[in-house]
Design a protein around this motif. Structure first.
Motif, PDB file in Angstrom:
ATOM      1  N   VAL A 138      31.514  23.794  -0.326  1.00 43.13           N
ATOM      2  CA  VAL A 138      31.374  24.650   0.846  1.00 43.13           C
ATOM      3  C   VAL A 138      32.424  24.253   1.881  1.00 43.13           C
ATOM      4  O   VAL A 138      32.394  23.147   2.418  1.00 43.13           O
ATOM      5  N   PHE A 139      33.358  25.164   2.172  1.00 44.13           N
ATOM      6  CA  PHE A 139      34.416  24.896   3.143  1.00 44.13           C
ATOM      7  C   PHE A 139      34.025  25.479   4.490  1.00 44.13           C
ATOM      8  O   PHE A 139      33.364  26.524   4.569  1.00 44.13           O
ATOM      9  N   GLY A 140      34.471  24.814   5.548  1.00 43.54           N
ATOM     10  CA  GLY A 140      34.148  25.292   6.878  1.00 43.54           C
ATOM     11  C   GLY A 140      35.188  24.899   7.898  1.00 43.54           C
ATOM     12  O   GLY A 140      36.268  24.399   7.561  1.00 43.54           O
ATOM     13  N   SER A 141      34.859  25.137   9.150  1.00 47.09           N
ATOM     14  CA  SER A 141      35.809  24.933  10.236  1.00 47.09           C
ATOM     15  C   SER A 141      36.314  23.496  10.263  1.00 47.09           C
ATOM     16  O   SER A 141      35.656  22.563   9.800  1.00 47.09           O
ATOM     17  N   GLN A 142      37.537  23.353  10.791  1.00 39.65           N
ATOM     18  CA  GLN A 142      38.251  22.076  10.830  1.00 39.65           C
ATOM     19  C   GLN A 142      38.598  21.556   9.437  1.00 39.65           C
ATOM     20  O   GLN A 142      38.818  20.363   9.249  1.00 39.65           O
ATOM     21  N   ALA A 143      38.665  22.483   8.446  1.00 37.00           N
ATOM     22  CA  ALA A 143      39.108  22.151   7.082  1.00 37.00           C
ATOM     23  C   ALA A 143      38.257  21.066   6.445  1.00 37.00           C
ATOM     24  O   ALA A 143      38.763  20.192   5.740  1.00 37.00           O
ATOM     25  N   LYS A 144      36.934  21.140   6.688  1.00 36.84           N
ATOM     26  CA  LYS A 144      36.002  20.216   6.045  1.00 36.84           C
ATOM     27  C   LYS A 144      35.331  20.904   4.866  1.00 36.84           C
ATOM     28  O   LYS A 144      35.319  22.133   4.769  1.00 36.84           O
ATOM     29  N   ALA A 145      34.765  20.098   3.981  1.00 40.26           N
ATOM     30  CA  ALA A 145      34.067  20.656   2.824  1.00 40.26           C
ATOM     31  C   ALA A 145      32.897  19.764   2.463  1.00 40.26           C
ATOM     32  O   ALA A 145      33.000  18.531   2.493  1.00 40.26           O
ATOM     33  N   GLY A 146      31.765  20.415   2.156  1.00 39.73           N
ATOM     34  CA  GLY A 146      30.580  19.698   1.702  1.00 39.73           C
ATOM     35  C   GLY A 146      30.034  20.329   0.442  1.00 39.73           C
ATOM     36  O   GLY A 146      30.779  20.979  -0.316  1.00 39.73           O
ATOM     37  N   GLU A 147      28.727  20.156   0.231  1.00 37.24           N
ATOM     38  CA  GLU A 147      28.122  20.576  -1.034  1.00 37.24           C
ATOM     39  C   GLU A 147      26.948  21.515  -0.798  1.00 37.24           C
ATOM     40  O   GLU A 147      26.328  21.520   0.269  1.00 37.24           O
ATOM     41  N   GLY A 148      26.650  22.316  -1.803  1.00 38.26           N
ATOM     42  CA  GLY A 148      25.488  23.186  -1.814  1.00 38.26           C
ATOM     43  C   GLY A 148      25.187  23.591  -3.233  1.00 38.26           C
ATOM     44  O   GLY A 148      25.936  23.248  -4.156  1.00 38.26           O
ATOM     45  N   THR A 149      24.101  24.343  -3.415  1.00 39.74           N
ATOM     46  CA  THR A 149      23.725  24.826  -4.745  1.00 39.74           C
ATOM     47  C   THR A 149      23.237  26.259  -4.619  1.00 39.74           C
ATOM     48  O   THR A 149      22.424  26.580  -3.735  1.00 39.74           O
ATOM     49  N   VAL A 150      23.732  27.136  -5.506  1.00 36.81           N
ATOM     50  CA  VAL A 150      23.283  28.527  -5.502  1.00 36.81           C
ATOM     51  C   VAL A 150      21.807  28.559  -5.893  1.00 36.81           C
ATOM     52  O   VAL A 150      21.427  28.069  -6.969  1.00 36.81           O
ATOM     53  N   ILE A 151      20.993  29.142  -5.015  1.00 31.83           N
ATOM     54  CA  ILE A 151      19.554  29.223  -5.293  1.00 31.83           C
ATOM     55  C   ILE A 151      19.184  30.591  -5.850  1.00 31.83           C
ATOM     56  O   ILE A 151      18.629  30.714  -6.944  1.00 31.83           O
ATOM     57  N   ASP A 152      19.474  31.644  -5.090  1.00 32.11           N
ATOM     58  CA  ASP A 152      19.103  32.992  -5.532  1.00 32.11           C
ATOM     59  C   ASP A 152      19.965  34.004  -4.801  1.00 32.11           C
ATOM     60  O   ASP A 152      20.863  33.645  -4.019  1.00 32.11           O
ATOM     61  N   PHE A 153      19.696  35.287  -5.044  1.00 29.11           N
ATOM     62  CA  PHE A 153      20.486  36.376  -4.477  1.00 29.11           C
ATOM     63  C   PHE A 153      19.594  37.278  -3.650  1.00 29.11           C
ATOM     64  O   PHE A 153      18.416  37.494  -3.970  1.00 29.11           O
ATOM     65  N   THR A 154      20.185  37.832  -2.592  1.00 30.90           N
ATOM     66  CA  THR A 154      19.452  38.760  -1.751  1.00 30.90           C
ATOM     67  C   THR A 154      20.440  39.662  -1.034  1.00 30.90           C
ATOM     68  O   THR A 154      21.617  39.306  -0.877  1.00 30.90           O
ATOM     69  N   THR A 155      19.982  40.814  -0.622  1.00 32.61           N
ATOM     70  CA  THR A 155      20.802  41.728   0.178  1.00 32.61           C
ATOM     71  C   THR A 155      20.351  41.624   1.628  1.00 32.61           C
ATOM     72  O   THR A 155      19.157  41.776   1.919  1.00 32.61           O
TER      73      THR A 155
END
Length: 500
Positions: A138-155
């Motif tokens: 997971v990339f974000g502001s200030q060019a940092k990156a962390g972790e996550g896991t896809v759980i499910d989908f929704t609209t």
């Protein structure tokens, strides 16, 4: 604010050192920086991280859209900054034709392959279920990156902007040390999946919601929007790059499309990029490079997007069906005044390795190239005043700036005419490569020299032969025309011209 991580460690979570003032690659970052050059940032607003999907397009969040003219920076594999400005933005519709929060950003010009910035592929799996449980970077502001896991989908529907998303959660009381959650300013930044060792784009950040100690983070699910995006960027010769593809085999052939290849004459070279596989391929790029002296005047390529000019031409094509060979033609109004030239030809697609081809185009010399050497372009000019126009000087291997009486040693002698023992003999120099030069020497006879009386019909008893000069004069031979003398006047002339 910045992307928040449970146990932020700059040696692991910062993509760059000294960002944004003087960015360089962080050697401790867990992913290969050469595969991440397509993630850029907005100059002057380092919260915004952009995912490059083609050399000329990026994706972002519409609700956090950049201003037209904003500069986006990328750090190339060589460590230099590559910048482009935002020239256009366009919201992408959903497959059901409502507006989504996915934004297509068009850059001011394509980033050339040589600049060391590579667009990101997207992860194309068969169904949404195949993505569930995948680990995210997971990339974000200030060019940092962390972790996550896809759980499910929704609209999700935010103010009538409808987007298909996947969710990854952050639990404040439990989880891994690299777990990330989105904060204000992260909208539009990308999430990637390190799929089989290659970082692949999956989504861009849109929204969050909170319930108890759980923050749900929502990314636009980009694979859903590929067809809509491709329909737009195809006009520029691009498509989004699928991560999972078959292997294509592209080969290139070339041929001389002109009847002849002569210096200073019109020239056309044909190229055919052949797709030998039965599957479709995309993002074709054909790169043609020439020297300053050999650059073509035009490139004709139906179905291709042609850019560049002069010494460097780039041709792009979004899609190519299997076993198809589109033709490209390089055209010169006047072929280069060189003996040969070797264009640099390279090609690649998103399902094939880069290919190259080495060819040499041989050009026969011509009056034009000879005249260029002396600076005397007019065939009928006579700069040395010896009554031999330039085309004759050329055919006889003489210097047009030096009169006949002062020609240097090694120059073919002028024509001669003698009558001995009732036989008339006319001799003249003739270039040994006259066929290659398309140079014609045609004798004509007349009894009166009146207009219309000249004819190439040879006299009765006519014979011809060639003999070398002694000493040898490279590139020339002596042509002799002989015939029995007849009663009355008889005249001969030599008609010299370049055959079109």
């Amino acid at each position: 604010m910045a992307l928040e991580l449970r146990a932020y460690d700059p040696t692991l979570h910062d993509r760059f050192l000294d960002f944004p003032e003087d960015p360089s690659f962080n050697p401790s970052f867990p992913l290969d920086y050469e595969q991440l050059t397509g993630i850029g940032w907005e100059s002057g607003n380092s919260q915004k991280q952009y995912a490059l999907i083609s050399p000329c397009h990026a994706v972002f969040a519409a609700h956090n859209a950049p201003a037209i003219g904003s500069r986006i920076s990328f750090l190339s594999t060589s460590g230099s900054i590559v910048e482009r400005s935002v020239s256009r933005t366009q919201s992408i519709t959903n497959p059901w034709m409502s507006t989504s929060d996915v934004l297509l950003v068009t850059l001011s010009s394509p980033i050339d392959r040589d600049e060391g910035v590579e667009p990101l592929p997207y992860l194309n799996l068969s169904s949404e279920e195949d993505y569930a449980g995948l680990p995210l970077v997971v990339f974000g502001s200030q060019a940092k990156a962390g972790e996550g896991t896809v759980i499910d989908f929704t609209t999700i529907n935010v103010n009538w902007i409808v987007s298909r998303t996947y969710r990854f959660n952050y639990t404040s009381t439990d989880g891994g040390s690299g777990d990330a959650r989105l904060a204000s300013g992260d909208s539009g930044s990308p999430s990637l999946v390190n799929y089989e060792g290659k970082p692949s784009l999956l989504g861009i950040h849109l929204a969050t919601s909170n319930e108890g100690d759980v923050q749900s983070n929502y990314d636009a699910f980009l694979p859903l929007y590929v067809d809509q995006i491709d329909a737009i960027i195809a006009s520029d010769g691009f498509r989004m790059r699928p991560r999972v593809t078959g292997q294509s085999n592209l080969t290139c052939a070339s041929w001389l499309a002109s009847p002849v290849a002569i210096q200073g004459k019109a020239l056309e070279l044909g190229f055919a990029l052949t797709h030998n596989s039965g599957i479709e391929t995309g993002n074709l790029e054909l790169d043609l490079r020439f020297t300053e002296a050999t650059a073509p005047d035009a490139i004709e390529a139906e179905g291709w997007v042609v850019s560049g000019g002069g010494t460097h031409w780039t041709l792009r094509r979004a899609l190519l069906e299997g076993r198809v060979a589109p033709v490209v033609r390089a055209q010169w109004d006047a072929a280069p005044l060189v003996d040969s030239f070797q264009p640099d030809i390279r090609w690649v697609s998103d399902s094939s390795e880069e290919g190259t081809m080495a060819i040499s185009v041989d050009l026969a010399p011509s009056f034009n190239s000879w005249a260029h050497e002396f600076g005397e372009a007019d065939e009928m000019a006579d700069p040395d005043g010896d009554l031999m126009p330039n085309i004759i000087e050329y055919a006889f291997g003489r210097d047009p700036l030096i009169s006949s009486s002062a020609q240097a040693a090694g120059t073919p002698p002028p024509p001669t005419f003698v009558i001995e023992n009732g036989i008339a003999t006319y001799s003249h120099p003739e270039r040994t490569d006259m066929d290659e030069r398309k140079l014609s020497y045609v004798a004509e006879w007349s009894n009166s020299m009146k207009s219309g009386s000249w004819s190439p019909t040879e006299p009765v008893g006519f014979s011809t032969s060639t003999t070398p000069y002694l000493p040898d004069i490279p590139g020339f031979t002596k042509r002799q025309l002989s015939w029995p003398v007849q009663g009355g006047h008889q005249f001969i002339r030599l008609n010299i011209e370049e055959i079109p």
